[in-house]
Motif scaffolding. Structure first.
Motif, short mmCIF file in Angstrom:
data_model
loop_
_atom_site.label_atom_id
_atom_site.label_comp_id
_atom_site.label_asym_id
_atom_site.label_seq_id
_atom_site.Cartn_x
_atom_site.Cartn_y
_atom_site.Cartn_z
N TRP A 8 62.80 -40.13 45.86
CA TRP A 8 61.70 -39.42 46.51
C TRP A 8 60.64 -38.96 45.53
O TRP A 8 59.49 -38.77 45.91
CB TRP A 8 62.23 -38.25 47.33
CG TRP A 8 63.07 -38.72 48.46
CD1 TRP A 8 64.43 -38.63 48.57
CD2 TRP A 8 62.64 -39.41 49.63
NE1 TRP A 8 64.85 -39.23 49.73
CE2 TRP A 8 63.77 -39.70 50.40
CE3 TRP A 8 61.39 -39.81 50.09
CZ2 TRP A 8 63.70 -40.37 51.62
CZ3 TRP A 8 61.31 -40.47 51.31
CH2 TRP A 8 62.46 -40.75 52.06
N THR A 9 61.00 -38.78 44.26
CA THR A 9 60.01 -38.36 43.27
C THR A 9 59.07 -39.51 42.92
O THR A 9 57.96 -39.27 42.45
CB THR A 9 60.66 -37.81 42.00
OG1 THR A 9 61.45 -38.83 41.39
CG2 THR A 9 61.54 -36.61 42.32
N ALA A 10 59.50 -40.75 43.13
CA ALA A 10 58.67 -41.91 42.81
C ALA A 10 57.93 -42.46 44.03
O ALA A 10 56.87 -43.07 43.89
CB ALA A 10 59.53 -43.01 42.21
N CYS A 11 58.46 -42.26 45.22
CA CYS A 11 57.88 -42.84 46.44
C CYS A 11 56.49 -42.27 46.69
O CYS A 11 56.27 -41.06 46.62
CB CYS A 11 58.78 -42.54 47.63
SG CYS A 11 58.19 -43.26 49.18
N ASP A 12 55.54 -43.17 46.97
CA ASP A 12 54.19 -42.71 47.29
C ASP A 12 53.77 -43.03 48.72
O ASP A 12 52.60 -42.94 49.07
CB ASP A 12 53.17 -43.22 46.28
CG ASP A 12 53.07 -44.73 46.22
OD1 ASP A 12 53.72 -45.41 47.03
OD2 ASP A 12 52.35 -45.24 45.35
N GLY A 13 54.73 -43.41 49.56
CA GLY A 13 54.48 -43.54 50.99
C GLY A 13 53.61 -44.70 51.42
O GLY A 13 52.83 -44.57 52.34
N ARG A 14 53.77 -45.84 50.80
CA ARG A 14 52.98 -47.00 51.21
C ARG A 14 53.57 -47.70 52.43
O ARG A 14 52.88 -48.45 53.10
CB ARG A 14 52.85 -47.99 50.05
CG ARG A 14 52.06 -47.40 48.91
CD ARG A 14 51.83 -48.40 47.85
NE ARG A 14 51.16 -47.77 46.72
CZ ARG A 14 50.46 -48.42 45.85
NH1 ARG A 14 50.31 -49.72 45.95
NH2 ARG A 14 49.91 -47.79 44.84
N GLU A 29 54.84 -40.41 59.87
CA GLU A 29 53.40 -40.43 60.14
C GLU A 29 52.54 -40.54 58.88
O GLU A 29 51.35 -40.86 58.95
CB GLU A 29 52.99 -39.20 60.94
CG GLU A 29 53.33 -37.90 60.23
CD GLU A 29 53.56 -36.77 61.20
OE1 GLU A 29 52.72 -35.87 61.23
OE2 GLU A 29 54.57 -36.80 61.91
N TRP A 30 53.13 -40.30 57.69
CA TRP A 30 52.39 -40.41 56.44
C TRP A 30 52.73 -41.69 55.67
O TRP A 30 52.27 -41.88 54.56
CB TRP A 30 52.66 -39.20 55.55
CG TRP A 30 52.21 -37.93 56.20
CD1 TRP A 30 50.92 -37.47 56.32
CD2 TRP A 30 53.03 -36.97 56.84
NE1 TRP A 30 50.91 -36.28 57.00
CE2 TRP A 30 52.20 -35.95 57.34
CE3 TRP A 30 54.40 -36.87 57.06
CZ2 TRP A 30 52.68 -34.85 58.02
CZ3 TRP A 30 54.87 -35.77 57.75
CH2 TRP A 30 54.02 -34.78 58.22
N GLY A 31 53.59 -42.53 56.24
CA GLY A 31 53.96 -43.78 55.60
C GLY A 31 55.23 -43.73 54.77
O GLY A 31 55.62 -44.73 54.19
#
Length: 69
Positions: A8-14, A29-31
């Motif tokens: 989760w610290t690396a995920c940027d929600g693409r 809703e934010w990807g």
């Protein structure tokens, strides 16, 4: 059996992981990925899970042994 782990610290929600592995991941809703179930990867989904890990632009996914998770 392996299991999908999300850093989760690396995920940027693409949302690419949810597109490549919809059987295990949905998108909020934010990807960001949302687990569908326990994240254990059935043998039939192993290739799709590896593809999602390999294509994650943030390197936030990995496959781990289900026993060590």
């Amino acid at each position: 059996m392996s299991r999908v782990h999300i850093d989760w610290t690396a995920c940027d929600g693409r949302g690419l992981c949810a597109e490549l592995l919809p059987e295990l991941l949905a998108e909020d809703e934010w990807g960001y990925p949302v687990a569908r179930g326990d994240m254990n990867v059935p043998p039939a989904l192993e290739p799709a899970a590896r593809q999602a890990v390999d294509r994650c632009p943030a390197l936030a996914l990995k496959l781990v042994s289900a026993r060590s998770a």
